[in-house]
Design a protein around this motif. Sequence first.
Motif, PDB file in Angstrom:
ATOM      1  N   GLU B 325      83.104  23.171  63.590  1.00  0.00           N
ATOM      2  CA  GLU B 325      83.013  21.963  64.226  1.00  0.00           C
ATOM      3  C   GLU B 325      81.216  22.554  64.066  1.00  0.00           C
ATOM      4  N   GLU B 326      80.626  21.637  64.227  1.00  0.00           N
ATOM      5  CA  GLU B 326      78.651  21.737  64.442  1.00  0.00           C
ATOM      6  C   GLU B 326      78.498  22.464  65.928  1.00  0.00           C
ATOM      7  N   GLU B 327      77.326  22.538  65.622  1.00  0.00           N
ATOM      8  CA  GLU B 327      77.481  21.873  67.238  1.00  0.00           C
ATOM      9  C   GLU B 327      76.908  20.941  67.493  1.00  0.00           C
ATOM     10  N   GLU B 328      77.451  20.443  69.113  1.00  0.00           N
ATOM     11  CA  GLU B 328      76.488  19.449  69.592  1.00  0.00           C
ATOM     12  C   GLU B 328      75.038  18.972  69.701  1.00  0.00           C
TER      13      GLU B 328
ATOM     14  N   ILE D 302      82.375  33.645  71.664  1.00  0.00           N
ATOM     15  CA  ILE D 302      83.200  32.794  72.588  1.00  0.00           C
ATOM     16  C   ILE D 302      82.422  31.463  73.167  1.00  0.00           C
ATOM     17  N   ARG D 304      79.558  30.680  70.966  1.00  0.00           N
ATOM     18  CA  ARG D 304      79.156  29.692  70.146  1.00  0.00           C
ATOM     19  C   ARG D 304      80.281  28.854  69.896  1.00  0.00           C
ATOM     20  N   VAL D 305      81.636  29.442  70.168  1.00  0.00           N
ATOM     21  CA  VAL D 305      82.099  28.391  70.057  1.00  0.00           C
ATOM     22  C   VAL D 305      82.856  27.169  70.316  1.00  0.00           C
ATOM     23  N   MET D 306      82.361  28.209  71.940  1.00  0.00           N
ATOM     24  CA  MET D 306      82.726  26.744  73.650  1.00  0.00           C
ATOM     25  C   MET D 306      81.468  25.955  72.626  1.00  0.00           C
ATOM     26  N   SER D 307      80.072  25.874  72.371  1.00  0.00           N
ATOM     27  CA  SER D 307      78.719  24.911  72.570  1.00  0.00           C
ATOM     28  C   SER D 307      79.237  24.001  71.533  1.00  0.00           C
ATOM     29  N   SER D 308      80.185  24.824  70.514  1.00  0.00           N
ATOM     30  CA  SER D 308      80.888  22.903  69.144  1.00  0.00           C
ATOM     31  C   SER D 308      82.053  22.164  69.530  1.00  0.00           C
ATOM     32  N   ARG D 309      82.854  23.035  70.605  1.00  0.00           N
ATOM     33  CA  ARG D 309      83.828  22.177  71.651  1.00  0.00           C
ATOM     34  C   ARG D 309      83.885  21.630  72.682  1.00  0.00           C
ATOM     35  N   GLY D 310      82.634  20.942  73.161  1.00  0.00           N
ATOM     36  CA  GLY D 310      83.076  20.044  74.346  1.00  0.00           C
ATOM     37  C   GLY D 310      82.009  20.105  75.536  1.00  0.00           C
ATOM     38  N   TYR D 311      81.706  21.984  75.151  1.00  0.00           N
ATOM     39  CA  TYR D 311      81.011  22.699  76.466  1.00  0.00           C
ATOM     40  C   TYR D 311      79.259  23.323  76.757  1.00  0.00           C
ATOM     41  N   ALA D 312      79.158  22.175  75.170  1.00  0.00           N
ATOM     42  CA  ALA D 312      77.557  22.632  75.305  1.00  0.00           C
ATOM     43  C   ALA D 312      76.398  22.287  76.854  1.00  0.00           C
TER      44      ALA D 312
END
Lengths: 329, 329, 329, 329
Positions: B325-328, D302, D304-312
């Motif tokens: 998934e792309e970064e927001e 970690i 990096r993954v969070m940034s694209s999964r709703g935590y940006a």
Amino acid sequence: MAAFFRRSRHLLLRWNKHVDLAHVSVRSMASKTPVGFIGLGNMGSPMAKNLLKNGYPVIATDVFPESCKELQDAGAQVVDSPAEVAERADRIITMLPSSPNVTEVYTGPNGILKKIKKGTLLIDSSTIDPAVSREMAVAAEKMGAVFMDAPVSGGVGAASLAKLTFMVGGVEEEYNAAQELLTCMGANVVYCGQVGTGQAAKICNNMLLAIGMIGTAETMNLGIRLGLDPKLLAQILNMSSGRCWSSDKYNPVPGVMEGVPSANNYQGGFGTTLMAKDLGLAQNTATNTKTPVPLGSLAHQIYRVMSSRGYANKDFSSVFQFLREEEEK
Amino acid sequence: MAAFFRRSRHLLLRWNKHVDLAHVSVRSMASKTPVGFIGLGNMGSPMAKNLLKNGYPVIATDVFPESCKELQDAGAQVVDSPAEVAERADRIITMLPSSPNVTEVYTGPNGILKKIKKGTLLIDSSTIDPAVSREMAVAAEKMGAVFMDAPVSGGVGAASLAKLTFMVGGVEEEYNAAQELLTCMGANVVYCGQVGTGQAAKICNNMLLAIGMIGTAETMNLGIRLGLDPKLLAQILNMSSGRCWSSDKYNPVPGVMEGVPSANNYQGGFGTTLMAKDLGLAQNTATNTKTPVPLGSLAHQIYRVMSSRGYANKDFSSVFQFLREEEEK
Amino acid sequence: MAAFFRRSRHLLLRWNKHVDLAHVSVRSMASKTPVGFIGLGNMGSPMAKNLLKNGYPVIATDVFPESCKELQDAGAQVVDSPAEVAERADRIITMLPSSPNVTEVYTGPNGILKKIKKGTLLIDSSTIDPAVSREMAVAAEKMGAVFMDAPVSGGVGAASLAKLTFMVGGVEEEYNAAQELLTCMGANVVYCGQVGTGQAAKICNNMLLAIGMIGTAETMNLGIRLGLDPKLLAQILNMSSGRCWSSDKYNPVPGVMEGVPSANNYQGGFGTTLMAKDLGLAQNTATNTKTPVPLGSLAHQIYRVMSSRGYANKDFSSVFQFLREEEEK
Amino acid sequence: MAAFFRRSRHLLLRWNKHVDLAHVSVRSMASKTPVGFIGLGNMGSPMAKNLLKNGYPVIATDVFPESCKELQDAGAQVVDSPAEVAERADRIITMLPSSPNVTEVYTGPNGILKKIKKGTLLIDSSTIDPAVSREMAVAAEKMGAVFMDAPVSGGVGAASLAKLTFMVGGVEEEYNAAQELLTCMGANVVYCGQVGTGQAAKICNNMLLAIGMIGTAETMNLGIRLGLDPKLLAQILNMSSGRCWSSDKYNPVPGVMEGVPSANNYQGGFGTTLMAKDLGLAQNTATNTKTPVPLGSLAHQIYRVMSSRGYANKDFSSVFQFLREEEEK
């Protein structure tokens, strides 16, 4: 890495049929005109010699005089700088250690671009950051020249035997012109897409290779400690879903296979520091594109630690040896 | 996992010739006497039915009455407890969810060992900690019985079609007796060594599988972001040293292959929580044997996080979706 | 670890006021009746001696005769088995190396529970899996006894000086009775909750400690390579959000602090293998509760590798030395 | 981050006494002459306003006209390019988003260095790669100017209240001149050493901060699942060796502390993408200096993954929320 790219000729046939011959440039037809070669190290020197063997006059340069002398003895004309090479050849191959060297050789005060002729074909076989490849391509285009990235797989032996594999990025119209030269130095040439994709393909392959190798090493070590015979475990993995190149072609456990570095005290092959360098490139491109690479990142760290703990010049499959040691009592 | 263990018949031929036929026990010849079966879940039920299809009377039990009813309808005789199974059968197969279940069924108050007959052959097809397998073997031996571990590869489909692969650990003299039954339920049977090595082989394979899958997913994702076409990148990896089962048989990127879970929104296949369970077993055995497994350990953590973030029931190749998934903005 | 639990007396005052004195059992009042002690190793021996110093008769046992002899000379009565200890004492402390030892000493053929008296208070100061603590508590309760877990922080020095810290799990009504004995051997006693939470608190603390130590080591190393003076970097971190116990009380870089193992070639302190053992327990409990612990897991792997590469008996802050080495040329 | 650098005034006193006043340049004495400011974003705008409040004329520019208008209304003189700023001010502060912006603003076609006056003091408060800071310093020196890096800790609130902390790298003789301006915008100014060490200090601190935060989150989560009360666990850690800034000042578990983002659904604070950016810089410098940073590297992945999964846009302590979710059934 004898098994590398075995089936690629077949693949090439298919790809090549998409190439519209009408677009093949006049330059690529004008063979046997001089070819420039910059970077005469362990890899570059045998590559340039293979061009000479194929009848191409070579105009060469390097920062080390001895390297120049050696190629002069082999029949090349040696000049003093990349700029001078560019004055005398309209096809130039570069083979350099890292991104800053490439930037210097192309855009430095005595760089290729200072004296480049319109229409020159530039082929960079260094392994570098794809972003730098793209920068060079832009700079070359401003001067009316064409830049392609064409990093290699295969080591010094493959370079001598003209058995390298080239992964090529750049405008498709120029691919045939590049291929004419690259096939003198390699057994396989794969077109990957726009500029930088040759580097991308190499970096991606080597990252997955490192992950597979460390994974194989820790899996074999665990299995052995759980009572499995290493040869039997390798057989089971290789006929199962755990199979990978590192388990079936380059097994890191001494005694499982012959003719691989693990059978020869991890000498020869692909050194740990070289793998660490490629993983560093993979990490940089991943960071810059915000791409998560958790296992690639950890693989990088492991080869980094190994490089400073006695494994720098051993083959990268020595990670088995690094992990296997029994705990002290 | 159709490609699993493709070449194993060949391997078996070679292994089997080491078996001294004079040592084959009388029990294994006495076929078509009743076989006990304990654990009639998604996997156990079709396995037991395949024994029935092959003409073996089956004495079965399970904690769920409906599961018993279903097998009774298929022709089995149902009894109330593992102990009763042991009274009536001298060959017993168990297929249970986890280590504590196995311990209970074998050594609990109504367990197999309470009423076991001398010479009984016990085959446990559960996937559990190899240390528990070894404990069960010791307990069985005290009662004059023989315990073998024989975990399976392949899912519910393979169980129904008798296409499972069994990895078998235990005394070699009993291997033929086990094989007679296992070949009714599976296409491949591999002898791995002493008790616990069947589990070890399965755990090792699945750990390397998980590493290869995550590695393939992050490599494909990085390559795509660097401008490579996914199908072309897969081709390059598969003819190179990055090749692995996850790249060439089970590619996690939608559109690269047909007939794999990534082509079907990651439905079917091998679920993320099941992979997390197997990686937990690998981690436990690694911790207990003080074996470093850095990538296996991180793979475990990644599947653990995925299991709680919406991927629990998707195929384990959905790690590509998790990472891509792309970064927001 | 002098700085460990500095403020805990204050904390205890607050906690203790919740204890309803009416519930304090008669047993805890009956001081100076014999106390059992099982496990007379490096830690157990000085702990038992501190009970003797405080006037408690001690009934002791250990598998090593020399250990028994030493405590006998110090005034204890030595018996042959845990069961015999249980016959003669209604308060028993155990201090053993690992979970299997605890299971054996409590539930084995000559174990405590074979001859335990109703109402006996069992205090286990071993560092083990909290799940095993809970199993022992259930087994003890069946015999009418009470089991508490009370692992310690602090090493051999703290044990000799009665400066240990105890983290206690178990029924709150028995906490005062336990505290009476524990304060003879330690400076701080913290009540953590139900059975197993003492272990949980210790495991959690040590996992975060390991993460902080490795993090500090790699950060200091990176800063030094970037041109920062190590003492200055430590000052900056310690007044900033990077601050942790490993940076401000136990800095791993030689020359930054005095009186810590890094100032003494990493001798003394808390050994790498002991840290690896505690991280193994943390990993096991995390796996069993399906809890993701990515950094704890990697810390475990790093201390595991260090344990087999020459760091087994060095203080765990030697991870700085492990990581700092320059790459070979 | 109110607790950031609390004790630094004391530290400064000691450092400052090393500064030989005879070397303080004339420029730094000539206060209240115009100060240039380039980069008027969320941070730069309040910083420039604080210079105005302190009586300094400000010559400002930014690529966004609205940002320029806002500062013009506050009393600054707005010009069209960095080059024009350099024509009119001999002290210039830059506050830009990333390394490429800094390179452009300093060395681009309308960059500062095109029109810089000899003796100009350049202070860059952007957070960028220290290697870029060193490049800028070299380029500035060629023009007879002085470049210092001075990245900040503290967010928009601290910028408005002139409570930032500056970590300064550059020649010590110019430190006082820089300090005169920086104290108008911040509460603490720390001299770190040669050019680039300000960036190094910031990057190192934030890497250790990220490690401590993720470590605290996974430890608290594990403890809670093992039955510990979160407040009690935090107390135990904070008086023990697990203590760190993330456990005792910024605990990520809701309900443990007040006045922190975890008490406010992880709003405010320091966003996950900003942390990922700083960890990317740490990773790059580590890769370039061949420094192993295993936990820093994994922390990067970690976030990096969070940034694209709703935590940006959540505070970086939301990693607790990311890890805590229960597995689906």
